[in-house]
Motif scaffolding. Structure first.
Motif, mmCIF file in Angstrom:
data_model
loop_
_atom_site.group_PDB
_atom_site.id
_atom_site.type_symbol
_atom_site.label_atom_id
_atom_site.label_comp_id
_atom_site.label_asym_id
_atom_site.label_seq_id
_atom_site.Cartn_x
_atom_site.Cartn_y
_atom_site.Cartn_z
ATOM 1 N N ILE B 92 67.144 63.955 -40.446
ATOM 2 C CA ILE B 92 67.870 63.830 -39.173
ATOM 3 C C ILE B 92 68.522 65.169 -38.851
ATOM 4 N N SER B 93 68.396 65.587 -37.574
ATOM 5 C CA SER B 93 68.929 66.910 -37.206
ATOM 6 C C SER B 93 70.453 66.883 -37.090
ATOM 7 N N ASN B 94 71.038 68.082 -37.171
ATOM 8 C CA ASN B 94 72.506 68.175 -37.109
ATOM 9 C C ASN B 94 73.066 67.723 -35.752
ATOM 10 N N LYS B 95 72.273 67.929 -34.694
ATOM 11 C CA LYS B 95 72.738 67.552 -33.345
ATOM 12 C C LYS B 95 73.010 66.049 -33.261
ATOM 13 N N LYS B 96 72.069 65.283 -33.851
ATOM 14 C CA LYS B 96 72.210 63.818 -33.801
ATOM 15 C C LYS B 96 73.425 63.371 -34.612
ATOM 16 N N ILE B 97 73.613 64.048 -35.749
ATOM 17 C CA ILE B 97 74.748 63.661 -36.594
ATOM 18 C C ILE B 97 76.070 64.047 -35.944
ATOM 19 N N LYS B 98 76.069 65.121 -35.159
ATOM 20 C CA LYS B 98 77.292 65.505 -34.445
ATOM 21 C C LYS B 98 77.772 64.395 -33.512
ATOM 22 N N LEU B 99 76.805 63.753 -32.858
ATOM 23 C CA LEU B 99 77.152 62.633 -31.968
ATOM 24 C C LEU B 99 77.830 61.499 -32.734
ATOM 25 N N VAL B 100 77.288 61.248 -33.959
ATOM 26 C CA VAL B 100 77.869 60.200 -34.809
ATOM 27 C C VAL B 100 79.285 60.581 -35.216
ATOM 28 N N VAL B 101 79.463 61.866 -35.558
ATOM 29 C CA VAL B 101 80.770 62.344 -36.013
ATOM 30 C C VAL B 101 81.812 62.242 -34.901
ATOM 31 N N ASP B 102 81.390 62.556 -33.662
ATOM 32 C CA ASP B 102 82.316 62.431 -32.520
ATOM 33 C C ASP B 102 82.859 61.011 -32.389
ATOM 34 N N LYS B 139 73.791 52.953 -32.761
ATOM 35 C CA LYS B 139 73.317 54.344 -32.650
ATOM 36 C C LYS B 139 72.650 54.798 -33.941
ATOM 37 N N ILE B 140 73.304 54.438 -35.069
ATOM 38 C CA ILE B 140 72.772 54.857 -36.385
ATOM 39 C C ILE B 140 71.413 54.212 -36.630
ATOM 40 N N ILE B 141 71.285 52.936 -36.224
ATOM 41 C CA ILE B 141 69.985 52.261 -36.411
ATOM 42 C C ILE B 141 68.907 52.952 -35.577
ATOM 43 N N GLU B 142 69.270 53.402 -34.393
ATOM 44 C CA GLU B 142 68.288 54.052 -33.512
ATOM 45 C C GLU B 142 67.880 55.452 -33.984
ATOM 46 N N ASN B 217 79.628 64.941 -44.644
ATOM 47 C CA ASN B 217 80.029 63.585 -45.024
ATOM 48 C C ASN B 217 79.409 62.527 -44.119
ATOM 49 N N GLY B 218 79.283 62.871 -42.839
ATOM 50 C CA GLY B 218 78.633 61.965 -41.895
ATOM 51 C C GLY B 218 77.188 61.728 -42.268
ATOM 52 N N ARG B 219 76.515 62.799 -42.704
ATOM 53 C CA ARG B 219 75.112 62.672 -43.124
ATOM 54 C C ARG B 219 75.006 61.724 -44.326
ATOM 55 N N GLN B 220 75.960 61.890 -45.242
ATOM 56 C CA GLN B 220 75.949 61.031 -46.431
ATOM 57 C C GLN B 220 76.163 59.562 -46.056
ATOM 58 N N LEU B 221 77.047 59.348 -45.083
ATOM 59 C CA LEU B 221 77.298 57.968 -44.629
ATOM 60 C C LEU B 221 76.028 57.338 -44.068
ATOM 61 N N VAL B 222 75.325 58.130 -43.251
ATOM 62 C CA VAL B 222 74.081 57.621 -42.639
ATOM 63 C C VAL B 222 73.065 57.283 -43.718
#
Lengths: 148, 273
Positions: B92-102, B139-142, B217-222
């Motif tokens: 998963i790219s960093n851009k997508k994870i940034k959205l999750v982090v926000d 969002k995470i599922i998608e 940390n967000g990546r690890q959560l996903v």
């Protein structure tokens, strides 16, 4: 290398026969014809008993005998242990003298106390070392005495 | 040597000594008496052991495994295959994870206004927060197709299990629709609790994270969420298989084998007719 013969005996103090077993055992230990006698006395007893601080130089062991009879009468558990080696090993490793056995027993006394579940300073013992000839490897003795 | 031993203590003591203890004493005495002989034996043993290692080619090869490039390549390949087959991909790219982090930061600010324990079931008092958490979990599922597949499989399994309960088709359809809603809610709860656990750690932390730390940390959560989804579906699959065995009266693998072995020598003629 042959094994050490190690016999450990427990006696139930509540049974009547145990008293008679302990009664004459001190005399046997001291005056046995195979026992290595002390230099100053006729008997071969030595050990640690609080009432008798110098057992090795005592000329008569009757008071010790009486003390043990009293213990047996009061139903205090007394253990017996015999440790012996074959003649070949005893001479080869230097266990034909009394002092070597003394050293060995002193080394292992703390572990003895630990296994008997007794405090180290409470432990009392009297013993003698003897020299006999092997007949078979299964702990049976020949009654002939050998010269050291 | 013959010894008589007793104790001068006044309290009662046990007169019996266990055989294990006696054997230990015997071992101690033998080791002490034959100490000199044993020392020589140990020396011989050391020398022979060294000889075994230096002479044996196979052992030498095992020692040099870390420097063998071919062997390392093979092992890495095996590990890659294992990752590909068994656990979901995490590319998963960093851009997508940034959205999750926000979204995570937004929920954190909302959670500061609440009181009580931070769990999905308890936070249903605050529908505002629950909506946010649900949106994030969707969002995470998608984020990955495989994850969506696993969720669909999970719902399908739940529906299959319900279908064994009824014989009427209408009733089955009704039960399946109810079960689908339930399964979706279960998944949302499962993911939501994981998100809230993460939030709890964030709230308890005195120092605030950097953006890089947030992303890591967000990546690890996903990843954790993906793995839990994978393993829950596997577990449900096992459960379904058990249901099939019971309701369809299918034989297990072992029973099938035994039946085949029994019928191996049977004749094709049926003598009863």
């Amino acid at each position: 290398m042959s094994n050490v013969v190690f016999l450990f005996e427990n006696f139930n103090p509540n049974i009547r026969t145990t008293f008679f077993r302990h009664k004459s055992y001190t005399n046997y230990l001291g005056y046995s014809e195979f026992a290595i006698k002390n230099t100053n006395t006729e008997h071969g007893l030595f050990g640690i008993i609080d009432k008798f601080p110098d057992i090795e130089n005592m000329k008569d062991i009757e008071p010790i005998n009486q003390h043990i009879i009293k213990l047996a009468n009061n139903k205090i558990p007394i253990f017996r242990c015999t440790i012996s080696l074959s003649e070949y090993d005893a001479i080869r490793l230097g266990y034909d003298s009394k002092e070597k056995w003394k050293e060995l027993f002193k080394l292992k006394l703390s572990s003895f106390a630990d296994k008997l579940n007794v405090k180290y300073h409470d432990l009392q013992y009297c013993r003698s070392s003897s020299f006999r000839k092997w007949t078979s490897p299964f702990a049976s003795y020949d009654l002939e005495q050998t010269k050291i | 040597m013959q010894v008589m031993i007793w104790s001068k203590q006044k309290y009662k003591m046990n007169y019996f000594v266990d055989y294990k203890e006696v054997n230990k004493m015997r071992e101690e005495f033998t080791n002490e008496i034959f100490k000199e002989d044993l020392l020589e034996l140990y020396k011989e043993k050391d020398i022979t052991r060294k000889g075994i290692i230096t002479d044996n080619k196979f052992l030498q090869e095992i020692k040099n495994v870390s420097s063998n490039k071919k062997f390392i390549k093979d092992i890495l390949q095996y590990e890659k295959d294992f990752n590909d087959k068994k656990i979901l991909k995490h590319n998963i790219s960093n851009k997508k994870i940034k959205l999750v982090v926000d979204d995570l930061i937004k929920i954190k600010s909302l959670l500061k206004q609440t009181s009580g324990s931070i769990k999905y079931q308890y936070l249903k008092k605050y529908p505002n927060i629950i909506n946010e958490v649900d949106n994030l979990s969707k969002k995470i599922i998608e984020l990955s197709l495989e994850c969506q597949e696993q969720v669909e499989k999970y719902i399908q399994i739940k529906q299959d299990i319900v279908s064994y309960k009824y014989q009427n088709e209408e009733k089955i359809k009704q039960a399946q629709t109810i079960e689908k809603e339930k399964a979706e809610q279960e998944i949302l709860k499962l993911i939501g609790n994981q998100i809230l656990n993460f939030e709890r750690i964030l709230l308890n932390q005195k120092l605030e994270y950097n953006q890089i730390q947030y992303i890591n940390n967000g990546r690890q959560l996903v990843w954790n969420i993906f793995n839990t989804l994978y393993f829950t579906t596997r577990q449900e699959e096992k459960y379904l298989r058990r249901f099939e065995l019971i309701y369809k009266k299918q034989l297990s693998k072992q029973a099938k084998k035994e039946l085949a072995l029994k019928k191996r020598n049977e004749s094709s003629l049926n003598w009863e007719k």
